[in-house]
Scaffold this motif. Sequence first.
Motif, PDB file in Angstrom:
ATOM      1  N   ARG A 137      50.037  31.337  39.767  1.00 34.03           N
ATOM      2  CA  ARG A 137      49.026  31.671  40.785  1.00 34.03           C
ATOM      3  C   ARG A 137      48.380  33.015  40.471  1.00 34.03           C
ATOM      4  N   ALA A 138      49.139  33.936  39.901  1.00 32.15           N
ATOM      5  CA  ALA A 138      48.572  35.234  39.532  1.00 32.15           C
ATOM      6  C   ALA A 138      47.500  35.062  38.444  1.00 32.15           C
ATOM      7  N   THR A 139      47.731  34.145  37.530  1.00 32.67           N
ATOM      8  CA  THR A 139      46.742  33.875  36.490  1.00 32.67           C
ATOM      9  C   THR A 139      45.475  33.284  37.097  1.00 32.67           C
ATOM     10  N   VAL A 140      45.638  32.420  38.088  1.00 31.62           N
ATOM     11  CA  VAL A 140      44.469  31.850  38.771  1.00 31.62           C
ATOM     12  C   VAL A 140      43.648  32.969  39.395  1.00 31.62           C
ATOM     13  N   ARG A 141      44.317  33.865  40.102  1.00 28.21           N
ATOM     14  CA  ARG A 141      43.598  34.985  40.734  1.00 28.21           C
ATOM     15  C   ARG A 141      42.907  35.842  39.681  1.00 28.21           C
ATOM     16  N   SER A 142      43.557  36.049  38.551  1.00 26.18           N
ATOM     17  CA  SER A 142      42.960  36.829  37.469  1.00 26.18           C
ATOM     18  C   SER A 142      41.743  36.117  36.877  1.00 26.18           C
ATOM     19  N   LEU A 143      41.852  34.812  36.679  1.00 27.96           N
ATOM     20  CA  LEU A 143      40.720  34.048  36.142  1.00 27.96           C
ATOM     21  C   LEU A 143      39.503  34.149  37.051  1.00 27.96           C
TER      22      LEU A 143
END
Length: 164
Positions: A137-143
């Motif tokens: 989920r952190a990667t999604v927010r970063s993307l």
Amino acid sequence: MLPETFESYVARRHLALVRFAHLLTGRDQAGAEDVVQTVLLRLLAAGTWDRVANPEAYLRRGIVNEWRSQARDLSRRDWSGEVPDRPVADGTEHLSLHDWVWGALEGLTGRQRAAVVMRYYLDAPDAEIAEALGCSRATVRSLVHRALPRIAAALADSPNPEEA
């Protein structure tokens, strides 16, 4: 309540799945339909429909994976030969709102585009986007965080068709 059959689910949700795939693939409607059909055929051939707990999430992940796979395959091809001439834009052509937004989305990486489309078009939560993209989920927010300034810059660089 009886579980929904594959046929009734596809009849009810096919257009929404194609729209989702269309946003991922860009302006290529036929390519979007091919991606969806490939995913649906694989699911049907595997005979696992009755074991899928969340068909929508399952199919979205399949669509994202198939789209990324096809994009990788296209990038590996040897595109030798002549490139057809294209007209050069002189700034006088009319830019529609549709083209303006597509232009901004085309400047994103594939994963950024998928995250933005799922977040803002499908209103999907980070957990669902992360599952579809195979990341945290952190990667999604970063993307999404990295995509939004790119979208803003692309929109700022081209004239707003609604102001023309």
